[in-house]
Design an enzyme around this catalytic site. Sequence first.
Site, PDB file in Angstrom:
ATOM      1  N   ALA A  44       0.831  -1.204   0.000  1.00  0.00           N
ATOM      2  CA  ALA A  44       0.000   0.000   0.000  1.00  0.00           C
ATOM      3  C   ALA A  44       0.868   1.258   0.000  1.00  0.00           C
ATOM      4  O   ALA A  44       0.712   2.132  -0.852  1.00  0.00           O
ATOM      5  CB  ALA A  44      -0.939  -0.019   1.210  1.00  0.00           C
ATOM      6  N   SER A 284       0.977 -21.392   2.864  1.00  0.00           N
ATOM      7  CA  SER A 284      -0.050 -20.737   2.047  1.00  0.00           C
ATOM      8  C   SER A 284      -1.352 -21.515   1.971  1.00  0.00           C
ATOM      9  O   SER A 284      -1.376 -22.736   1.857  1.00  0.00           O
ATOM     10  CB  SER A 284       0.460 -20.543   0.623  1.00  0.00           C
ATOM     11  OG  SER A 284      -0.625 -20.181  -0.212  1.00  0.00           O
ATOM     12  N   ARG A 330     -11.269 -18.800   5.661  1.00  0.00           N
ATOM     13  CA  ARG A 330     -10.300 -19.014   6.722  1.00  0.00           C
ATOM     14  C   ARG A 330     -10.918 -19.141   8.104  1.00  0.00           C
ATOM     15  O   ARG A 330     -10.499 -19.969   8.901  1.00  0.00           O
ATOM     16  CB  ARG A 330      -9.319 -17.851   6.722  1.00  0.00           C
ATOM     17  CG  ARG A 330      -8.455 -17.881   5.508  1.00  0.00           C
ATOM     18  CD  ARG A 330      -7.589 -16.673   5.397  1.00  0.00           C
ATOM     19  NE  ARG A 330      -6.673 -16.860   4.275  1.00  0.00           N
ATOM     20  CZ  ARG A 330      -5.811 -15.955   3.850  1.00  0.00           C
ATOM     21  NH1 ARG A 330      -5.746 -14.787   4.455  1.00  0.00           N
ATOM     22  NH2 ARG A 330      -5.015 -16.219   2.844  1.00  0.00           N
ATOM     23  N   ARG A 435     -11.280 -11.716   6.026  1.00  0.00           N
ATOM     24  CA  ARG A 435     -10.723 -11.454   4.708  1.00  0.00           C
ATOM     25  C   ARG A 435     -10.563 -12.756   3.941  1.00  0.00           C
ATOM     26  O   ARG A 435     -10.142 -13.763   4.519  1.00  0.00           O
ATOM     27  CB  ARG A 435      -9.368 -10.764   4.845  1.00  0.00           C
ATOM     28  CG  ARG A 435      -8.709 -10.482   3.509  1.00  0.00           C
ATOM     29  CD  ARG A 435      -7.423  -9.695   3.657  1.00  0.00           C
ATOM     30  NE  ARG A 435      -6.371 -10.424   4.348  1.00  0.00           N
ATOM     31  CZ  ARG A 435      -5.686 -11.428   3.812  1.00  0.00           C
ATOM     32  NH1 ARG A 435      -5.933 -11.831   2.592  1.00  0.00           N
ATOM     33  NH2 ARG A 435      -4.757 -12.043   4.507  1.00  0.00           N
TER      34      ARG A 435
END
Lengths: 637, 256
Positions: A44, A284, A330, A435
Site C-alpha cells: 500500500a 499458504s 479461513r 478477509r
Amino acid sequence: MTLDSRIPSGPIEQKWDRCKFELKLVNPANKRKFHIIVVGTGLAGGSAAASLGELGYNVKAFCFQDSPRRAHSIAAQGGINAAKNYQNDGDSIYRLFYDTIKGGDFRAREANVYRLAQISVNIIDQCVAQGVPFAREYGGLLANRSFGGAQVSRTFYARGQTGQQLLLGCYQALERQVDAGRVLMFPRTEMLDLIVINGKARGIVTRNLITGKIESHLADAVILATGGYGNVYYLSTNAKGSNATAIWRAYKRGALMANPCFTQIHPTCIPVSGDYQSKLTLMSESLRNDGRIWVPLKKGDKRPPTEIPEEERDYYLERKYPSFGNLVPRDVASRAAKAVCDEGRGVGETGLGVYLDFSDAIRRLGRKTIEERYGNLFEMYERITGEDPYKTPMRIFPAIHYTMGGLWVDYHLMSTIPGLFVLGEANFSDHGANRLGASALMQGLADGYFIIPYTLGDYLANTKLEKVDDSHSAVKDAEREVTVRIQKLLSIKGKRSVDSFHRELGKLVWDYCGMARNAKGLQYAMGKIAELAEEFYHNVNVVGDGNELNQSLEKAGRVADFFELAQLMCRDALERNESCGGHFREEFQTPEGEALRDDENYCHVAAWEYKGEGQSPVLHKEPLRFEYVHLTQRSYK
Amino acid sequence: MKLILHIWRQKNQASPGKMVRYEVEANEHMSFLEMLDVLNENLIAKGEEPVAFDHDCREGICGSCGFMINGVAHGPLPNTTVCQLHMRHFKSGDELYLEPWRAAAFPVIKDLVVDRSAFDRIIAAGGYISVATGSAPDGNAIPVRKQDADLAMDAAQCIGCGACVAACPNASASLFMAAKITHLGLLPQGQPERKERVLKMVAAANRELFGSCTNIGECEAVCPKGIRMEFIGRMNRDYLNASFTYQEEKEMAGVG
C-alpha cells in the site's frame, strides 16, 4: 461526531467513476508545491509513494526496516485476486464483489468492496507491465488458481512468493522515483507520533533508529500504510517488527479505530513447538487446493499418520462442507480445526494440530506437478520441522495472520482527522469481519496505485493549508511527548525483559480474544492486561540508551502501545454481542456451531474515539446497508 | 545442547569492535535466531546489552537477516537464510564464530548489523521497468514464453540479503545485479530499457565500491535462494553488448 462515509450516490457500478469525475484536480504544475508523507513501504505505502512521485508530488517515505523492499507484504505467499475471468469460468467484477462481501460476513461497505473488485483488473495489468513474473501457461498467457471462499479460479500467483514479486515491482517503481528526486526515502526511521495542527494532519515525529535522533517532518497530508496489529498476540505470522504504533498514535490524536476485534486466524500455519518460539510460519492457503485436511476419528490416536487407515480418518471439512470442502473461508476452517482439537483428536506432540495431506494429490498429479506448485513451501516446511511433506502429511494449526480492523476511513480513505489517509491493512475498510485469501495484496495495491492518487488531490485542492514550520507549538509538544515516553521506558530499569511482557500479553489476548471469545473471558482479560501493563511500567528492563541503535527500546515502545490496543480489542469484542467472521463469541452460535450474526443490532462498523488517559473510549456506529448482496447466513455447505 | 559462541560486538560505526565469548543453552527445535533470542534474554537479565542483529519476517523472504557463521554466510545449510536455519543441524559443544557481513560497501552499524543501502541505490540506478501507474496494457496483451517467465522467476527470487557480497573475496555485487538484470531482461516488458539498465546498474555498483566478478563462485554457494552464477554470464553479455552499441544507437536515434 457523525461519521460521514462519503459514499457517492448512484448505482454501485457507477459510484467510483462518478466520484472520480467529481473529485477536484491539482494541476500538474501545482503538484510539486505539495509535500506528502507516506509511512510504510509495503504494497500500500510503496505503491502510493511511487504513484504520487510519478504524478509530481514531493514525497517523503518512511520505513523502520533497512530498506523499503523488506516490508512484510513480501511474505505473502499464495496470490492476488482479480476479476479478469481469463479462465472463462463465470467470474466477473460482480462475483468478486459478492464473494468478498459474503466472505466478510456482511460487515464491510458495499461501495468500497465493489470499487476494489473493479480496480482488481487494473492491478494485474500494472504488475505485469512492471515485470512481475506471474505464473504462465504454455501459450504464454497468465495462469490462475483457486483459493478459499471462491468457486472460480481468479488468483494470480508467482510460485509461492506472490507478495515478494508484487512488492519488488512496487519497490522498483519507488526506487525509480527516488532516483528522479521525487521521493525522499527514510529507511530505519520509525514514526512515533502524528502532528495535528488546526485539526489537520500536518506531519509526523520520527526516531532515527541508528542515531536515536528525534525529528519532525511537516507536510500537507500524511498517509499511513503501516500494516496490521497481529503482533499484539506476540506469536503471529507477522514479521517481528510489524507493529501498531503509527496507527495507535494517530488514534490517540483523534483518528477513530474501527472494528479492532476483527482479527483473522489463518488455518494453515506450522504448529507451536516450544516456549522459546518467536513467531509462527504460515503455509499458504493455496495448499488447500490439493491438500486434504484430516484428523483421526478416534480420540488420542497416537499412531503415525501413514499407519492410520482411510476409514479411521475424518476429513472433517469435506464432511461438514461438501460443496466448498477444504476450500472454506479461513475463519470457518480455523474454527473447525479448533473444534476437532478441543474434542481431543488433534495431532502432534501438543495435540494442537491437524494433518494436511498431499498423498492423494501426489498420486493423482505426480510429484513433479506438486513440486512445481508448492515446491518452495514444502522445502520451508521441511526446514522448520525436519519432516518431509512428500512422504508424511504436514501438521498445521491456526495462527493469527491478519487484522481486518484498523483506523476508520471514509470512501476517500481519509480518517476522521482531515489530511490523514490510511491505506492497506492499517485501515478497516474492505474485508468486513473476515478477509478472503489473496485479497490483502489486492487491497493494498488498489489503495496505493489507484485510489489515493485521486482522492488525495481532491483533499489538497479543496483545503486551505496554512503555512506551518518546526517552531509551531504542536510540533514542539509532539516532539517533547515522544522524548518523555522514551526517557520513561529507559529509566525504569526493572527486572523483566520487554519480550517476557510481550509474550505474556500475547498469551492473554490469544486465550481470551483469539479464535473464540466470551464475555466472562474478555472481562477477565481486560483486568489482567491492565495489571500487566502496570507491572510493565514498573518492572521492564530496557538496557542501553536512546541515542544509538537499541532494539530493546524499539520493542518497548511498540509493546507499550500493544497493551493499550489489546484493551480496546477486548472492549470491542465485548461490545459486539454477536458472532461474525473472525469474531466468534461462544454465546452466539447456531446449533451447528457456526457464527450467528445479529443483523438487527450489529450491522454496523464500531468506531472508537479516544477520550484521554484513563477515560473510556466512546463508541460511534456507522450503519452498514446492503442493497445489492442480501443479508443471509453464510453457508459453505 | 550447549553452544560456545564468539560474537562480533561493536558499539557503533565509529568504535572498534571485538569478538566476545558467550555460552548458551539451546534445543534442537529452535531456529538459530531463536537461540540468539535466548542469549539476549540472558544478557538483559544480567543488565548487559543484547546482541544487535537484523531480522524481520523470520521466514526467509524479507532478506533482513544474515551474518557469517564460522566464515560461511547464513551458516552451513545450503539454500537457507539464518532465520530458517535450525539448531538440529548443530551439536552440543559446537563452537561458533558469528561475524557481520564484511565489505567496504556494507559498513557495520552495530554488532551484526550492517548498512546495505548500497543495494537500494543500485536498483534506483536502473533496476526497474519504467511504467507509470495507469499506463499498462491488458495483462494478457503480451504473451510471455513459459520458459522465459519461469527463468525470470528463478532470478527474481533474490531477497537482497547481501550474502553474495559477504562471501565474495572481491566483495562483488555481481550475483545481486545479475539476478535483477536477468529477471527483467528475459521479459518482453524489460526490453526497451535493457541496455541502459545494465550500464547504469554496473556503474552504480562501481561507485559503491563493490568489486568485480572473477568467477570464484562463492556467491552461488551461499545464496539462500539458489540464484545461479550463469546469470552473471547473462549480465556480462548484456553489458558487453550495451557497451558497444548503446552510445551509437543513442546518437543514431531521433531527437525525441
